[in-house]
Design a protein around this motif. Sequence first.
Motif: not given
Length: 239
Positions: A120, A143-144, A196-199, A222, A225
């Motif tokens: 995580h 996942s991010e 700004r994390p992205y999916g 990465h 989540p």
Amino acid sequence: MPLNPPEFLLPADPSVRRVSSFDELVTTPFRDGVNALCWPRTLEGDFAEVLAAVGAGQGITTLEEEDLMALKLSAAGEAAVRVLLRDLRLLRGHGLEPVLDCVDGYLRDEDPGPVPTDVHSFHADSATAEADTYLCTYSGAASEGLLGHEAVRKVDLSEIRAALLKLHGGEDDESFSDFLKENCFDLHYAPLPGARPYGFGLGNLWRIAVQHPGATVPPCIHRAPETPPGAPLRLLLIS
């Protein structure tokens, strides 16, 4: 029940590149700063039905092909199984060893100390030889990712580094560097202010760069989540 409508967008950053086929995904080299490739897909099938039929318990349950083919499903569930089998066979045909997991929570560090090292935490994968990571989330939280210029290694933050030095009980020298590597502390990152994390989205097949000797680009940062108790199970392919 299609996944990922056309409005799914990748982050507007040159390190992340869209590809249009499996062949392009596996053959495009990581270079010129590109460390993440995404094959966006709209998949047909009810993947949540597959999870419900599996009836997995807590933790991680790995699903084999025979498990999938033995399930009693609706037409939508059967369509999802066909997608899963196709993806597994595509990756195996490329010489990879993909695993399909039903995830109902991951183990957390009981005593995380200055740097939690569970999945995580934003992290980079590492290998002792050239390798990549392939990921696809079919159901549940995706996942991010975190862009490299929006991240800093936790071991480079002064307060965390001081705490790790105290834990090490030595000087900031080669032995300390070895200590960081042996415990994977050097693979974990913190978002910078304004990051700004992205999916990764559902149904998309990703290939991301790994830290290894001779790597020509930085690894892709990465994480898994956060999934609070009671959250939907995740169906995840990883190789």
